[in-house]
Enzyme design. Structure first.
Site, mmCIF file in Angstrom:
data_model
loop_
_atom_site.group_PDB
_atom_site.id
_atom_site.type_symbol
_atom_site.label_atom_id
_atom_site.label_comp_id
_atom_site.label_asym_id
_atom_site.label_seq_id
_atom_site.Cartn_x
_atom_site.Cartn_y
_atom_site.Cartn_z
ATOM 1 N N GLU A 14 57.876 36.988 90.003
ATOM 2 C CA GLU A 14 56.708 37.794 89.659
ATOM 3 C C GLU A 14 55.457 36.927 89.429
ATOM 4 O O GLU A 14 55.477 36.011 88.597
ATOM 5 C CB GLU A 14 57.035 38.610 88.389
ATOM 6 C CG GLU A 14 55.897 39.418 87.818
ATOM 7 C CD GLU A 14 55.392 40.532 88.741
ATOM 8 O OE1 GLU A 14 56.197 41.113 89.486
ATOM 9 O OE2 GLU A 14 54.169 40.797 88.714
ATOM 10 N N THR A 59 54.467 44.025 94.248
ATOM 11 C CA THR A 59 55.825 43.461 94.291
ATOM 12 C C THR A 59 56.662 44.094 95.402
ATOM 13 O O THR A 59 57.424 43.408 96.087
ATOM 14 C CB THR A 59 56.516 43.678 92.929
ATOM 15 O OG1 THR A 59 55.802 42.926 91.950
ATOM 16 C CG2 THR A 59 57.959 43.213 92.938
ATOM 17 N N HIS A 61 55.246 38.973 84.211
ATOM 18 C CA HIS A 61 54.391 40.096 84.611
ATOM 19 C C HIS A 61 53.148 40.147 83.730
ATOM 20 O O HIS A 61 53.195 39.833 82.543
ATOM 21 C CB HIS A 61 55.166 41.422 84.501
ATOM 22 C CG HIS A 61 54.515 42.533 85.274
ATOM 23 N ND1 HIS A 61 53.425 43.230 84.800
ATOM 24 C CD2 HIS A 61 54.778 43.022 86.502
ATOM 25 C CE1 HIS A 61 53.054 44.124 85.716
ATOM 26 N NE2 HIS A 61 53.866 44.014 86.761
ATOM 27 N N ASP A 88 55.616 36.468 94.433
ATOM 28 C CA ASP A 88 55.353 37.710 95.171
ATOM 29 C C ASP A 88 53.877 37.940 95.453
ATOM 30 O O ASP A 88 53.501 38.367 96.541
ATOM 31 C CB ASP A 88 56.009 38.931 94.490
ATOM 32 C CG ASP A 88 55.517 39.211 93.069
ATOM 33 O OD1 ASP A 88 54.709 38.444 92.528
ATOM 34 O OD2 ASP A 88 55.969 40.233 92.493
ATOM 35 N N HIS A 89 53.029 37.663 94.471
ATOM 36 C CA HIS A 89 51.595 37.927 94.660
ATOM 37 C C HIS A 89 50.823 37.195 93.573
ATOM 38 O O HIS A 89 51.405 36.519 92.721
ATOM 39 C CB HIS A 89 51.306 39.440 94.630
ATOM 40 C CG HIS A 89 51.887 40.152 93.420
ATOM 41 N ND1 HIS A 89 51.480 39.882 92.138
ATOM 42 C CD2 HIS A 89 52.866 41.077 93.304
ATOM 43 C CE1 HIS A 89 52.159 40.633 91.286
ATOM 44 N NE2 HIS A 89 53.032 41.360 91.969
HETATM 45 C C1 GP9 Z 1 58.635 46.114 88.251
HETATM 46 C C2 GP9 Z 1 58.081 44.959 88.978
HETATM 47 C C3 GP9 Z 1 56.591 44.873 88.869
HETATM 48 O O1 GP9 Z 1 59.871 46.542 88.688
HETATM 49 O O2 GP9 Z 1 58.552 44.842 90.250
HETATM 50 O O3 GP9 Z 1 55.918 45.234 90.001
HETATM 51 P P1 GP9 Z 1 54.338 44.973 90.176
HETATM 52 O O4 GP9 Z 1 53.657 45.749 89.062
HETATM 53 O O5 GP9 Z 1 54.070 43.496 90.047
HETATM 54 O O6 GP9 Z 1 54.022 45.460 91.544
#
Ligand code: GP9
Length: 419
Positions: free
Chosen positions: A37, A79, A193, A252-253
């Site tokens: 994340e 994500t 996150h 992921d980003h």
């Molecule tokens: C929650 C997680 C967060 O399951 O994958 O996703 P995001 O908010 O980063 O897209």
């Protein structure tokens, strides 16, 4: 239009093909992919107050392939987009998430392919509500045998939205170590996150002037995730899985922290628009091979769409019958094939390693900026025109394929011909 799309995929598959020694060199290995994340590339190899932010990642680099110009290609689906693009080698949508809008459309997905072509078992692990990003449905459609979501984990390390990544990895490994091999495990971490505020008791860095800021909290969260990664690698070694497994780890980003001042203060230099665009678009990709081979820094541009074709190359599974858009990172490292590496971002930005194009808000090509990466200064716009047209074409084709379920039609037409 359909013929043109078919033709484009045929050419892409030819570009990916390569009979080099790496094709199939790791056939039959387990594959573990960790999608971390908001884990961004600018933290790699950096210190704060003399302390490494990612000491475990840095140590792994000695025996791994580190792609130092790897781009996330996500859009609004964040994500879920990274997950989709990394496993399908297609672009995410311009609006919304594929997982939510088209979970039942046909795609050539890594878990499905490994199961059908090489007898793998395939599991997804993410300790959050299974319905988030429509994962329950999407993962079934992707071909996973099982999706371990929040309800399958003991909440013995409550942290942030859910379970801390250290416990998440530990519990996932308990399942994995009992799994029939070879297996494909896809893990999504969560502890880093937004807004990144970890309890003081697990903050290990002295972030100095960043203490109490979201930027400082972000560094703490990345440091925690890195420690969790280190524990997971030790666990894989203990379970005898390390030298039978290809491990890929990528972010992921971006972290949504767009204030340039924090990055300038942290990196100790003034940042140009190009620098900032790259910082916000780059995530690290690390690939550890079972024998620790081919280690080094791979600076050629690459992106999330490239992950699946590249892993399939290592496993000896040809991708020519699949509708994938990404590059094969192990076919195009030679100096004769630099043109293979066009990396297109969802915004329409792109790079081929020599040029870097940043679109303008109005999306008018000539209002964008074409950078020469050797001088890192804005150059003439014209050299960016041809790759811009190709970038737009790729995004258009991907959108069409996804929204109209074109792969399902292509497969029907291919029956008995290409499969
Ligand atoms: C929650 C997680 C967060 O399951 O994958 O996703 P995001 O908010 O980063 O897209």
């Amino acid at each position: 239009e359909r013929d043109e799309i078919r033709q484009w995929f045929n050419e892409a598959s030819q570009r990916r093909q390569s009979d080099n020694d790496l094709f199939g060199a790791y056939a039959g290995s387990n594959v573990i992919v960790i999608q971390a994340e908001a884990f961004m590339n600018f933290t790699i190899g950096k210190t704060i107050g003399g302390q490494e932010i990612t000491p475990n990642f840095n140590k792994l680099m000695d025996e791994s392939l580190y792609f130092s110009n790897y781009y996330h290609q996500t859009g609004q689906g964040r994500t879920s987009d990274a997950d989709f693009s990394s496993n399908s080698s297609l672009h995410p949508l311009p609006t919304g998430s594929v997982a939510v809008r088209y979970p039942n459309h046909a795609f050539d997905m890594l878990p499905q392919i490994l199961k059908s072509q090489a007898g793998y078992t395939a599991e997804a692990y993410h300790a959050y509500e299974g319905s988030f990003w429509n994962r329950n449905n999407m993962y079934q459609a992707m071909g996973y045998d099982r999706f371990y979501s929040k309800k399958d984990f003991q909440l013995d390390e409550p942290l942030g939205w859910s379970l801390g990544d250290k416990s998440f990895f530990r519990q996932s490994l308990e399942v994995m170590s009992q799994e029939k091999q070879p297996f494909y495990s896809f893990l999504i971490t969560l502890s880093s996150h937004h807004p990144y505020s970890l309890p003081a008791s697990i903050q290990e860095l002295d972030t100095g002037e960043f203490e109490g800021t979201i930027f400082g909290d972000y560094l703490q969260a990345v440091h925690y995730v890195d420690a969790a990664l280190g524990e997971f690698v030790e666990g894989l070694k203990r379970e005898g899985l390390w030298d039978r497994t290809i491990l890929a780890f990528y972010g992921d980003h971006d972290n949504s922290i767009t204030d340039k001042a924090g990055y300038e203060q942290f990196l100790g230099k003034t940042l140009s628009d190009l620098d900032m665009h790259q910082i916000m678009s780059q995530v690290p990709l690390l690939i550890h091979l079972p024998d620790g081979g081919h280690a080094g820094v791979y600076p050629e541009p690459a992106g999330q769409l490239d992950l699946t074709p590249s892993l399939l190359h290592l496993l000896g599974i040809a991708t020519d019958s699949y509708y994938m858009m990404g590059n094969n990172l192990f076919a195009s490292t030679g100096p004769d094939r630099p043109a293979d590496r066009l990396v297109v971002l969802r915004s329409g930005a792109f790079t081929d390693g020599k040029l870097y194009y940043i679109p303008s808000a109005d999306n008018l090509f000539t209002n964008g900026t074409c950078y020469d990466l050797s001088s890192r200064t804005p150059a003439e716009i014209e050299p960016c025109r041809a790759p811009h047209e190709e970038a737009m074409k790729r995004l258009r084709i991907s959108d069409e394929v996804i929204a109209t379920n074109l792969i399902a039609d292509f497969r029907k037409e291919d029956q008995g011909v290409r499969r």
